[in-house]
Scaffold this motif. Structure first.
Motif, PDB file in Angstrom:
ATOM      1  N   ARG A  49       0.837  -1.208   0.000  1.00 10.83           N
ATOM      2  CA  ARG A  49       0.000   0.000   0.000  1.00 10.83           C
ATOM      3  C   ARG A  49       0.870   1.256   0.000  1.00 10.83           C
ATOM      4  NH1 ARG A  49      -5.364   0.150   1.759  1.00 10.83           N
ATOM      5  NH2 ARG A  49      -6.357  -1.876   2.113  1.00 10.83           N
ATOM      6  N   LEU A  50       1.911   1.234   0.815  1.00  9.23           N
ATOM      7  CA  LEU A  50       2.800   2.394   0.907  1.00  9.23           C
ATOM      8  C   LEU A  50       3.540   2.624  -0.404  1.00  9.23           C
ATOM      9  CD1 LEU A  50       3.976   4.567   2.788  1.00  9.23           C
ATOM     10  CD2 LEU A  50       5.756   2.924   3.434  1.00  9.23           C
ATOM     11  N   SER A  51       3.965   1.547  -1.036  1.00  8.46           N
ATOM     12  CA  SER A  51       4.725   1.684  -2.283  1.00  8.46           C
ATOM     13  C   SER A  51       3.879   2.285  -3.400  1.00  8.46           C
ATOM     14  CB  SER A  51       5.285   0.329  -2.712  1.00  8.46           C
ATOM     15  OG  SER A  51       4.253  -0.559  -3.097  1.00  8.46           O
ATOM     16  N   GLN A  52       2.573   2.042  -3.360  1.00  9.89           N
ATOM     17  CA  GLN A  52       1.701   2.589  -4.396  1.00  9.89           C
ATOM     18  C   GLN A  52       1.704   4.116  -4.374  1.00  9.89           C
ATOM     19  OE1 GLN A  52      -2.321   1.124  -4.361  1.00  9.89           O
ATOM     20  NE2 GLN A  52      -2.898   2.190  -6.239  1.00  9.89           N
ATOM     21  N   LEU A  53       1.920   4.702  -3.203  1.00  7.10           N
ATOM     22  CA  LEU A  53       1.949   6.155  -3.091  1.00  7.10           C
ATOM     23  C   LEU A  53       3.139   6.752  -3.821  1.00  7.10           C
ATOM     24  CD1 LEU A  53       1.038   6.535   0.703  1.00  7.10           C
ATOM     25  CD2 LEU A  53      -0.485   6.714  -1.274  1.00  7.10           C
ATOM     26  N   PHE A  54       4.231   5.971  -3.939  1.00  3.74           N
ATOM     27  CA  PHE A  54       5.460   6.482  -4.538  1.00  3.74           C
ATOM     28  C   PHE A  54       5.690   5.977  -5.963  1.00  3.74           C
ATOM     29  CE2 PHE A  54       6.032   6.384   0.069  1.00  3.74           C
ATOM     30  CZ  PHE A  54       6.436   7.686   0.320  1.00  3.74           C
ATOM     31  N   SER A  75     -14.072   0.753 -14.188  1.00  9.19           N
ATOM     32  CA  SER A  75     -12.943   1.481 -13.608  1.00  9.19           C
ATOM     33  C   SER A  75     -12.801   1.181 -12.119  1.00  9.19           C
ATOM     34  CB  SER A  75     -13.123   2.980 -13.832  1.00  9.19           C
ATOM     35  OG  SER A  75     -14.329   3.442 -13.243  1.00  9.19           O
ATOM     36  N   ILE A  76     -13.918   0.949 -11.456  1.00 10.34           N
ATOM     37  CA  ILE A  76     -13.870   0.615 -10.026  1.00 10.34           C
ATOM     38  C   ILE A  76     -13.217  -0.749  -9.820  1.00 10.34           C
ATOM     39  CG2 ILE A  76     -15.279   0.076  -7.996  1.00 10.34           C
ATOM     40  CD1 ILE A  76     -17.307   2.128  -8.964  1.00 10.34           C
ATOM     41  N   GLU A  77     -13.559  -1.713 -10.679  1.00  8.16           N
ATOM     42  CA  GLU A  77     -12.952  -3.045 -10.580  1.00  8.16           C
ATOM     43  C   GLU A  77     -11.456  -2.985 -10.875  1.00  8.16           C
ATOM     44  OE1 GLU A  77     -16.434  -6.179 -11.866  1.00  8.16           O
ATOM     45  OE2 GLU A  77     -15.728  -4.766 -13.405  1.00  8.16           O
ATOM     46  N   ILE A  78     -11.067  -2.147 -11.842  1.00 11.29           N
ATOM     47  CA  ILE A  78      -9.659  -1.996 -12.177  1.00 11.29           C
ATOM     48  C   ILE A  78      -8.891  -1.418 -10.989  1.00 11.29           C
ATOM     49  CG2 ILE A  78      -7.993  -0.761 -13.625  1.00 11.29           C
ATOM     50  CD1 ILE A  78      -9.304  -3.000 -15.122  1.00 11.29           C
ATOM     51  N   GLU A  79      -9.448  -0.381 -10.372  1.00 13.87           N
ATOM     52  CA  GLU A  79      -8.769   0.247  -9.237  1.00 13.87           C
ATOM     53  C   GLU A  79      -8.618  -0.725  -8.078  1.00 13.87           C
ATOM     54  OE1 GLU A  79      -7.194   3.081  -9.125  1.00 13.87           O
ATOM     55  OE2 GLU A  79      -7.734   3.366 -11.232  1.00 13.87           O
ATOM     56  N   LYS A  80      -9.630  -1.536  -7.860  1.00 12.77           N
ATOM     57  CA  LYS A  80      -9.547  -2.538  -6.796  1.00 12.77           C
ATOM     58  C   LYS A  80      -8.439  -3.546  -7.083  1.00 12.77           C
ATOM     59  CE  LYS A  80     -12.239  -6.036  -4.314  1.00 12.77           C
ATOM     60  NZ  LYS A  80     -13.559  -6.716  -4.193  1.00 12.77           N
ATOM     61  N   LEU A  81      -8.331  -3.969  -8.347  1.00 12.42           N
ATOM     62  CA  LEU A  81      -7.281  -4.913  -8.726  1.00 12.42           C
ATOM     63  C   LEU A  81      -5.893  -4.293  -8.597  1.00 12.42           C
ATOM     64  CD1 LEU A  81      -8.684  -6.859 -11.828  1.00 12.42           C
ATOM     65  CD2 LEU A  81      -7.858  -7.836  -9.676  1.00 12.42           C
ATOM     66  N   VAL A  82      -5.772  -3.018  -8.963  1.00 11.13           N
ATOM     67  CA  VAL A  82      -4.478  -2.342  -8.839  1.00 11.13           C
ATOM     68  C   VAL A  82      -4.040  -2.299  -7.376  1.00 11.13           C
ATOM     69  CG1 VAL A  82      -3.264  -0.144  -9.091  1.00 11.13           C
ATOM     70  CG2 VAL A  82      -4.733  -0.977 -10.937  1.00 11.13           C
ATOM     71  N   LEU A  83      -4.964  -1.961  -6.489  1.00 10.59           N
ATOM     72  CA  LEU A  83      -4.643  -1.934  -5.063  1.00 10.59           C
ATOM     73  C   LEU A  83      -4.221  -3.312  -4.568  1.00 10.59           C
ATOM     74  CD1 LEU A  83      -4.521  -0.661  -2.266  1.00 10.59           C
ATOM     75  CD2 LEU A  83      -6.997  -1.045  -2.055  1.00 10.59           C
ATOM     76  N   GLU A  84      -4.986  -4.344  -4.916  1.00 12.02           N
ATOM     77  CA  GLU A  84      -4.643  -5.693  -4.486  1.00 12.02           C
ATOM     78  C   GLU A  84      -3.316  -6.144  -5.084  1.00 12.02           C
ATOM     79  OE1 GLU A  84      -6.170  -7.619  -2.184  1.00 12.02           O
ATOM     80  OE2 GLU A  84      -7.335  -5.786  -1.837  1.00 12.02           O
ATOM     81  N   ASN A  85      -3.043  -5.700  -6.311  1.00 11.40           N
ATOM     82  CA  ASN A  85      -1.781  -6.051  -6.955  1.00 11.40           C
ATOM     83  C   ASN A  85      -0.597  -5.449  -6.216  1.00 11.40           C
ATOM     84  OD1 ASN A  85      -0.010  -5.627  -9.998  1.00 11.40           O
ATOM     85  ND2 ASN A  85      -0.704  -7.588  -9.213  1.00 11.40           N
ATOM     86  N   PHE A  86      -0.751  -4.223  -5.766  1.00  7.47           N
ATOM     87  CA  PHE A  86       0.322  -3.593  -4.991  1.00  7.47           C
ATOM     88  C   PHE A  86       0.495  -4.291  -3.639  1.00  7.47           C
ATOM     89  CE2 PHE A  86       0.640  -0.084  -7.949  1.00  7.47           C
ATOM     90  CZ  PHE A  86       1.964   0.311  -7.795  1.00  7.47           C
ATOM     91  N   LYS A  87      -0.610  -4.652  -3.005  1.00  4.51           N
ATOM     92  CA  LYS A  87      -0.516  -5.360  -1.724  1.00  4.51           C
ATOM     93  C   LYS A  87       0.226  -6.689  -1.904  1.00  4.51           C
ATOM     94  CE  LYS A  87      -4.339  -5.479   0.727  1.00  4.51           C
ATOM     95  NZ  LYS A  87      -5.790  -5.577   1.011  1.00  4.51           N
ATOM     96  N   GLY A  90       3.932  -6.042  -2.320  1.00  4.60           N
ATOM     97  CA  GLY A  90       4.612  -5.891  -1.031  1.00  4.60           C
ATOM     98  C   GLY A  90       4.800  -7.223  -0.336  1.00  4.60           C
ATOM     99  N   LEU A  91       3.775  -8.066  -0.427  1.00  7.23           N
ATOM    100  CA  LEU A  91       3.875  -9.388   0.186  1.00  7.23           C
ATOM    101  C   LEU A  91       4.950 -10.228  -0.493  1.00  7.23           C
ATOM    102  CD1 LEU A  91       2.857 -11.440   2.224  1.00  7.23           C
ATOM    103  CD2 LEU A  91       1.023 -12.050   0.617  1.00  7.23           C
ATOM    104  N   ALA A  92       5.209  -9.968  -1.787  1.00 13.28           N
ATOM    105  CA  ALA A  92       6.235 -10.722  -2.508  1.00 13.28           C
ATOM    106  C   ALA A  92       7.600 -10.577  -1.847  1.00 13.28           C
ATOM    107  CB  ALA A  92       6.302 -10.261  -3.965  1.00 13.28           C
ATOM    108  N   LEU A  93       7.873  -9.415  -1.293  1.00  8.80           N
ATOM    109  CA  LEU A  93       9.131  -9.209  -0.569  1.00  8.80           C
ATOM    110  C   LEU A  93       9.203 -10.150   0.628  1.00  8.80           C
ATOM    111  CD1 LEU A  93      11.716  -7.644   0.196  1.00  8.80           C
ATOM    112  CD2 LEU A  93      10.242  -5.987   1.373  1.00  8.80           C
ATOM    113  N   ILE A  94       8.111 -10.233   1.383  1.00 12.83           N
ATOM    114  CA  ILE A  94       8.061 -11.113   2.545  1.00 12.83           C
ATOM    115  C   ILE A  94       8.151 -12.580   2.107  1.00 12.83           C
ATOM    116  CG2 ILE A  94       6.703 -11.799   4.553  1.00 12.83           C
ATOM    117  CD1 ILE A  94       7.789  -8.930   4.670  1.00 12.83           C
ATOM    118  N   GLU A  95       7.451 -12.917   1.031  1.00  4.61           N
ATOM    119  CA  GLU A  95       7.454 -14.299   0.534  1.00  4.61           C
ATOM    120  C   GLU A  95       8.839 -14.720   0.057  1.00  4.61           C
ATOM    121  OE1 GLU A  95       2.887 -14.868  -1.075  1.00  4.61           O
ATOM    122  OE2 GLU A  95       4.298 -13.714  -2.287  1.00  4.61           O
ATOM    123  N   THR A  96       9.615 -13.769  -0.450  1.00  2.00           N
ATOM    124  CA  THR A  96      10.994 -14.087  -0.825  1.00  2.00           C
ATOM    125  C   THR A  96      11.778 -14.523   0.406  1.00  2.00           C
ATOM    126  OG1 THR A  96      10.985 -12.558  -2.701  1.00  2.00           O
ATOM    127  CG2 THR A  96      13.131 -13.145  -1.776  1.00  2.00           C
ATOM    128  N   GLY A  97      11.598 -13.804   1.501  1.00  6.41           N
ATOM    129  CA  GLY A  97      12.258 -14.204   2.749  1.00  6.41           C
ATOM    130  C   GLY A  97      11.773 -15.552   3.241  1.00  6.41           C
TER     131      GLY A  97
END
Length: 317
Positions: A49-54, A75-87, A90-97
């Protein structure tokens, strides 16, 4: 076949300019081994979520990729998917660990595997398998799950940072996988001819060279690599998809059916079309978990009636 050797430790890796990399991975290893999984998910989602801001340009790329592939979405469905994609990013970083630092018993607690007998049967018959993977954001976990029952060879791109590369290579190979340089096609062929498994990811846009333009979701002419076709032609290997989807705290890895019977020899267009259809099937299970932040349609077909559509949507930025 020639594999990528594990980088050797040297005192130069302890130079102060690399301290931040060491500290970052040390912190990651500590967190994934101390925190419960539900907290790791919250942490990863928060990072996303934080990374999406930058990363506004990346958000726009994801938004336009999704609009191109799924014109039926609002457009609402797209925005929801974009948010979930960013989440999920971020989780991908944790999953790498998790993939690189978790013990086997902890990985096994959160997974199930469908169809593993299909790939093991090919091993019994001495037939190589081209394992078609997708750029799902949990790709490191997918590889880790495979290592529990079917280790093989990954197509590898080394990191330019020597400390990152030192950690990355060990993380990916510590449970039996080996790495083949992405330019070493001869070794890839040897892997498959010797009856082993080669992990291959044909779902991104790798440029005009050695590509064909075939459908990918609603995009009628998406640049798709011909590398898969070449490897299949040269080795007569089995072709099976292998990707995992996370639901809540659980990962389900699915090994697909052998697609080689649907792939004619020396027909790169049909091969790319068949594999894209399989990749679509996997992505449709949860589109938010695929890497939409990548410029999937950066290579445009020449003299195409869809040229303007690509330029004004996927490549506007």
């Amino acid at each position: 076949m020639k594999t990528v050797p594990s980088p050797k430790f040297s005192w130069a890796l302890l130079s102060p300019k690399y301290w931040l990399v060491w500290l970052s991975f040390s912190l990651l290893a500590f967190l994934v081994n101390v925190l419960p999984f539900f907290m790791l998910r919250v942490l990863g989602g928060g990072i996303g979520r934080l990374s999406q801001l930058f990363l506004k340009k990346r958000a726009d790329i994801a938004r336009k990729n999704l609009a191109l592939c799924f014109p039926q979405y609002s457009s609402i469905e797209i925005e929801k998917l974009v948010l979930e994609n960013f989440k999920n990013t971020g989780l991908a970083l944790i999953e790498t660990g998790m993939a690189w630092f978790w013990p086997d018993w902890r990985v096994k607690r959160y997974i199930s595997i469908i169809g593993k007998e299909k790939i093991l049967e090919q091993e019994k018959e001495g037939r190589g398998v081209l394992v078609v993977c997708c750029h799902f954001l949990n790709l490191e976990m997918t590889a880790r799950i495979f290592s529990l029952f079917a280790p093989g060879y990954g197509v590898y791109r080394a990191n330019s940072n020597p400390v990152y590369e030192f950690i990355q290579h060990r993380g990916r190979t510590r449970k039996g996988h080996q790495m083949i340089d992405r330019h070493d096609v001869k070794s890839m062929i040897k892997v498959l001819k010797s009856g082993n498994r080669l992990w291959y990811l044909p779902d991104h846009d790798y440029g005009r060279r050695n590509s064909v333009f075939v459908p990918f979701f609603a995009v009628k002419e998406a640049a798709t690599t011909t590398g898969s076709s070449f490897l299949i032609d040269m080795t007569k290997c089995a072709v099976m998809s292998g990707s995992s989807i996370r639901k809540g705290n659980h990962y389900t890895l699915e090994v697909g059916d052998d697609l080689s019977g649907d792939i004619p020899r020396r027909d790169a267009v049909t091969t790319a079309t068949v594999l894209n259809k399989e990749i679509e099937r996997l992505i449709e299970k949860d589109p938010s978990q695929w890497m939409w932040l990548h410029k999937r349609f950066k290579t445009l077909p020449e003299d195409s009636i869809e040229q303007d559509r690509y330029k004004h949507s996927a490549l506007a930025n």
